[in-house]
Design an enzyme around this catalytic site. Structure first.
Site, PDB file in Angstrom:
ATOM      1  N   ASN A   1      -1.214   4.390  -6.231  1.00 48.21           N
ATOM      2  CA  ASN A   1      -0.218   5.276  -5.604  1.00 48.21           C
ATOM      3  C   ASN A   1       0.943   4.391  -5.190  1.00 48.21           C
ATOM      4  O   ASN A   1       0.858   3.682  -4.189  1.00 48.21           O
ATOM      5  CB  ASN A   1      -0.830   5.978  -4.381  1.00 48.21           C
TER       6      ASN A   1
ATOM      7  N   LYS B   1       3.736   5.206  -4.042  1.00 47.52           N
ATOM      8  CA  LYS B   1       4.553   5.768  -2.950  1.00 47.52           C
ATOM      9  C   LYS B   1       6.039   5.687  -3.324  1.00 47.52           C
ATOM     10  O   LYS B   1       6.368   5.761  -4.501  1.00 47.52           O
ATOM     11  CB  LYS B   1       4.264   5.060  -1.632  1.00 47.52           C
TER      12      LYS B   1
ATOM     13  N   HIS C   1      -1.929  14.090   0.216  1.00 47.01           N
ATOM     14  CA  HIS C   1      -1.962  12.729   0.767  1.00 47.01           C
ATOM     15  C   HIS C   1      -1.673  12.808   2.268  1.00 47.01           C
ATOM     16  O   HIS C   1      -0.873  13.641   2.719  1.00 47.01           O
ATOM     17  CB  HIS C   1      -0.929  11.847   0.062  1.00 47.01           C
TER      18      HIS C   1
ATOM     19  N   GLU D   1       0.112  11.188   4.152  1.00 45.90           N
ATOM     20  CA  GLU D   1       1.529  11.086   4.521  1.00 45.90           C
ATOM     21  C   GLU D   1       2.230  12.431   4.338  1.00 45.90           C
ATOM     22  O   GLU D   1       3.118  12.796   5.112  1.00 45.90           O
ATOM     23  CB  GLU D   1       2.202   9.971   3.698  1.00 45.90           C
TER      24      GLU D   1
ATOM     25  N   GLU E   1      -9.669   9.205   2.142  1.00 48.54           N
ATOM     26  CA  GLU E   1      -8.750   8.189   2.652  1.00 48.54           C
ATOM     27  C   GLU E   1      -8.657   8.319   4.170  1.00 48.54           C
ATOM     28  O   GLU E   1      -7.853   9.123   4.682  1.00 48.54           O
ATOM     29  CB  GLU E   1      -7.360   8.379   2.049  1.00 48.54           C
TER      30      GLU E   1
ATOM     31  N   GLY F   1      -2.762   1.554   4.531  1.00 49.75           N
ATOM     32  CA  GLY F   1      -1.651   0.641   4.780  1.00 49.75           C
ATOM     33  C   GLY F   1      -1.791  -0.188   6.040  1.00 49.75           C
ATOM     34  O   GLY F   1      -0.822  -0.788   6.505  1.00 49.75           O
TER      35      GLY F   1
ATOM     36  N   SER G   1      -6.532   0.512   2.221  1.00 49.45           N
ATOM     37  CA  SER G   1      -6.517  -0.953   2.247  1.00 49.45           C
ATOM     38  C   SER G   1      -7.552  -1.586   1.311  1.00 49.45           C
ATOM     39  O   SER G   1      -8.168  -2.588   1.655  1.00 49.45           O
ATOM     40  CB  SER G   1      -6.690  -1.459   3.682  1.00 49.45           C
TER      41      SER G   1
END
Ligand code: PEP
Length: 250
Positions: free
Chosen positions: A9, A11, A95, A97, A167, A173, A212
């Site tokens: 991904n 991003k 996702h 985010e 996730e 991250g 991560s």
């Protein structure tokens, strides 16, 4: 036997030049003997570049989002049909985010999941709990609820042609990875939740871990019985790291 999948991904990173080079580096280093599958989810403007570089190769590509609507007055949105025209196999939906920064609710995510399947894309449904939720002991409820929203709206049969990515938000991250045991516990829960509705679909669905993942921790995570690969953010931006993770998947 479930075929492993490692999906990158990217991003909102890169440029035409940098992303072209990254695609070629990943392609170049893909292990020829790999049994698993590998994909990269690129920003919308680079879908044509991905198609041009990757068509006919073992590296699949996808998008990171799509509209839940088929067409119309939705300025700035991109439909599933538009994404599919660029030869994508996969699209991320839900996702964390998107959920946290753009207000995507479980219902919107389920609608996007269905919109993806209507045009032949394979949705990678992202689910996961925040740190606060984990610390309050509601991980199973949160993750189960996110999954049920899709199961209830799309039906369990829809999961036969989809991927789930667990996730944990606190691991994305942050450099803080879930331990293999922590991840396995949730992956087993996800599979069990699908299996209650269809044993065959539960047994067959691929559940990726994301948060991560690095070449150093990938093998240990992928050795768990219900972890079928990874969704890789930061480490997918460096070909050597991404390829290290792909190799760990076998
Ligand atoms: C992600 O963005 O889906 C992700 C897992 O990111 P990272 O690997 O950087 O934690």
């Amino acid at each position: 036997m479930r075929r492993r999948l490692v999906a990158g991904n990217w991003k909102m990173h890169g440029s035409l030049a940098a992303n072209g080079a990254l695609l070629l580096d990943v392609l170049d280093g893909l292990p020829s003997e790999a049994k698993g599958e590998c994909a990269v989810c690129v920003p919308f403007p680079y879908l044509a570049q991905a198609r041009d570089h990757l068509a006919g190769t073992p590296l699949a590509w996808g998008a990171q989002n799509l509209s839940e609507h088929a067409q119309g007055a939705y300025t700035g949105e991109v439909s599933g049909a538009m994404v599919a025209e660029f030869g994508c196999r996969y699209v991320l939906v839900g996702h964390s985010e998107r959920r946290a920064l753009y207000g995507e609710t479980d219902a919107v995510v389920a609608a996007k999941f269905m919109a993806a399947q209507r045009v032949g894309l394979v949705p990678i449904l992202c689910i996961g709990e925040t740190l606060e939720q984990r610390e309050s002991g509601v991980t199973a409820d949160v993750v189960g609820g996110q999954l049920d929203a899709v199961l209830d709206m799309a039906g369990v049969e829809a999961l036969a042609n989809a991927v789930v990515a667990y996730e944990p938000v606190w691991a994305i991250g942050t450099g803080r990875t879930a331990s293999p045991e922590q991840a396995q516990e949730v992956h087993a829960l996800v599979r069990g939740r699908v299996s209650v509705r269809s044993e065959a679909i539960g047994a067959g669905i691929r559940v990726l871990y994301g948060g991560s993942v690095k070449p150093q921790n990938a093998a240990e995570l992928f050795s768990m019985p219900d972890i079928d690969g990874g969704l890789i953010g930061g480490a997918s931006l460096a070909a050597a790291d991404f390829l290290g993770i792909v190799r760990a998947a076998g």
